[in-house]
Write an enzyme that holds these catalytic residues in place. Structure first.
Site, PDB file in Angstrom:
ATOM      1  N   CYS A   1       6.237  -0.265   6.789  1.00  0.00           N
ATOM      2  CA  CYS A   1       5.822   0.896   6.000  1.00  0.00           C
ATOM      3  C   CYS A   1       6.929   1.242   5.014  1.00  0.00           C
ATOM      4  O   CYS A   1       8.103   1.178   5.369  1.00  0.00           O
ATOM      5  CB  CYS A   1       5.577   2.072   6.944  1.00  0.00           C
ATOM      6  SG  CYS A   1       5.072   3.581   6.106  1.00  0.00           S
ATOM      7  N   LEU A   2       6.547   1.590   3.784  1.00  0.00           N
ATOM      8  CA  LEU A   2       7.564   1.943   2.785  1.00  0.00           C
ATOM      9  C   LEU A   2       8.346   3.193   3.193  1.00  0.00           C
ATOM     10  O   LEU A   2       9.435   3.422   2.693  1.00  0.00           O
ATOM     11  CB  LEU A   2       6.919   2.142   1.412  1.00  0.00           C
ATOM     12  CG  LEU A   2       6.368   0.873   0.757  1.00  0.00           C
ATOM     13  CD1 LEU A   2       5.717   1.196  -0.578  1.00  0.00           C
ATOM     14  CD2 LEU A   2       7.475  -0.169   0.584  1.00  0.00           C
TER      15      LEU A   2
ATOM     16  N   HIS B   1      -2.282   7.254   7.283  1.00  0.00           N
ATOM     17  CA  HIS B   1      -1.329   8.187   6.662  1.00  0.00           C
ATOM     18  C   HIS B   1      -2.003   9.513   6.292  1.00  0.00           C
ATOM     19  O   HIS B   1      -1.373  10.564   6.339  1.00  0.00           O
ATOM     20  CB  HIS B   1      -0.736   7.583   5.388  1.00  0.00           C
ATOM     21  CG  HIS B   1       0.493   6.746   5.618  1.00  0.00           C
ATOM     22  ND1 HIS B   1       1.650   7.250   6.180  1.00  0.00           N
ATOM     23  CD2 HIS B   1       0.765   5.453   5.333  1.00  0.00           C
ATOM     24  CE1 HIS B   1       2.570   6.285   6.233  1.00  0.00           C
ATOM     25  NE2 HIS B   1       2.054   5.182   5.734  1.00  0.00           N
TER      26      HIS B   1
ATOM     27  N   HIS C   1      -3.876   1.119   7.772  1.00  0.00           N
ATOM     28  CA  HIS C   1      -2.535   1.719   7.741  1.00  0.00           C
ATOM     29  C   HIS C   1      -2.495   2.906   6.771  1.00  0.00           C
ATOM     30  O   HIS C   1      -2.002   3.985   7.120  1.00  0.00           O
ATOM     31  CB  HIS C   1      -1.520   0.646   7.332  1.00  0.00           C
ATOM     32  CG  HIS C   1      -0.118   1.131   7.219  1.00  0.00           C
ATOM     33  ND1 HIS C   1       0.887   0.728   8.071  1.00  0.00           N
ATOM     34  CD2 HIS C   1       0.466   1.992   6.344  1.00  0.00           C
ATOM     35  CE1 HIS C   1       2.019   1.336   7.722  1.00  0.00           C
ATOM     36  NE2 HIS C   1       1.797   2.099   6.675  1.00  0.00           N
ATOM     37  N   GLU C   2      -3.040   2.703   5.565  1.00  0.00           N
ATOM     38  CA  GLU C   2      -2.962   3.765   4.549  1.00  0.00           C
ATOM     39  C   GLU C   2      -3.863   4.941   4.901  1.00  0.00           C
ATOM     40  O   GLU C   2      -3.496   6.093   4.681  1.00  0.00           O
ATOM     41  CB  GLU C   2      -3.304   3.210   3.163  1.00  0.00           C
ATOM     42  CG  GLU C   2      -2.389   2.082   2.673  1.00  0.00           C
ATOM     43  CD  GLU C   2      -0.901   2.390   2.813  1.00  0.00           C
ATOM     44  OE1 GLU C   2      -0.499   3.564   2.720  1.00  0.00           O
ATOM     45  OE2 GLU C   2      -0.129   1.436   3.044  1.00  0.00           O
TER      46      GLU C   2
ATOM     47  N   GLN D   1       2.884  10.042   1.251  1.00  0.00           N
ATOM     48  CA  GLN D   1       4.198   9.389   1.205  1.00  0.00           C
ATOM     49  C   GLN D   1       4.995   9.762  -0.040  1.00  0.00           C
ATOM     50  O   GLN D   1       6.210   9.557  -0.078  1.00  0.00           O
ATOM     51  CB  GLN D   1       4.045   7.854   1.257  1.00  0.00           C
ATOM     52  CG  GLN D   1       3.576   7.351   2.602  1.00  0.00           C
ATOM     53  CD  GLN D   1       3.459   5.846   2.584  1.00  0.00           C
ATOM     54  OE1 GLN D   1       2.469   5.297   2.125  1.00  0.00           O
ATOM     55  NE2 GLN D   1       4.481   5.155   3.061  1.00  0.00           N
TER      56      GLN D   1
ATOM     57  N   GLY E   1       0.826  -1.197   0.000  1.00  0.00           N
ATOM     58  CA  GLY E   1       0.000   0.000   0.000  1.00  0.00           C
ATOM     59  C   GLY E   1       0.860   1.246   0.000  1.00  0.00           C
ATOM     60  O   GLY E   1       2.031   1.205   0.396  1.00  0.00           O
TER      61      GLY E   1
HETATM   62 ZN    ZN Z   1       2.938   3.382   5.545  1.00  0.00          ZN
END
Ligand code: ZN
Length: 156
Positions: A88-89, A134, A130-131, A51, A46
């Site tokens: 997380c990326l 953000h 999670h997304e 981000q 995701g």
């Molecule tokens: Zn993340």
């Protein structure tokens, strides 16, 4: 399509609240296409617009069952609980133990501005939560009971 730079967890921008998408236009479609490409390139499940430095309420998710784009998403119901490892990326190599709902129902718009509802359980529910976090400046570390060592990952 183009790859975008993924911001690191230390970036101030990741703590800001993203604004609603109002124009479902070429600019949004380019953003969504770039986000998907960037997510796949990074082997993520995701990615949220902040981000890649864009404070708009747009996320892409793919936990292995196909790409889901959510614009202005809202969680309308939650059921149960699951505790597991999460990464997380924006935080490469870091994982934490996070409790999330087992099932969520999300209301959102597609890239053409058409409303829809989607349900997710297990990993998909975790990715949605999670997304969407953000978009509100929340990172998984904020919710983690504790961070995990790499050798603990399989047990979590
Ligand atoms: Zn993340």
């Amino acid at each position: 399509m183009a790859l975008r730079n993924i911001l690191n967890e230390d970036e101030e921008l990741l703590r800001k609240t993203s604004r609603e998408v109002v124009n479902f236009d070429r600019r949004l479609w380019d953003l969504l296409d770039d986000m998907a490409e960037t997510m796949y390139e990074a082997n993520g499940a995701g990615l949220a617009a902040p981000q890649v430095g864009v404070l708009r309420r747009a996320v892409v998710v793919d936990v292995g069952d196909g790409l889901i784009e959510l614009i202005n998403p809202e969680i309308v119901s939650k059921k149960g609980k699951q505790t597991g490892s999460e990464g997380c990326l924006s935080s490469p190599g870091k994982y934490g133990l996070v409790t999330r709902p087992m099932k969520v129902k999300v209301k959102a718009f597609d890239r053409n501005g058409k409303p829809f509802t989607v349900e997710g359980s297990e990993l998909l529910a975790r990715a949605f939560c999670h997304e969407i976090d953000h978009l509100n400046g929340v990172l998984f570390q904020d919710l983690a009971e504790r961070m995990l060592d790499p050798d603990e990952l399989e047990e979590a």
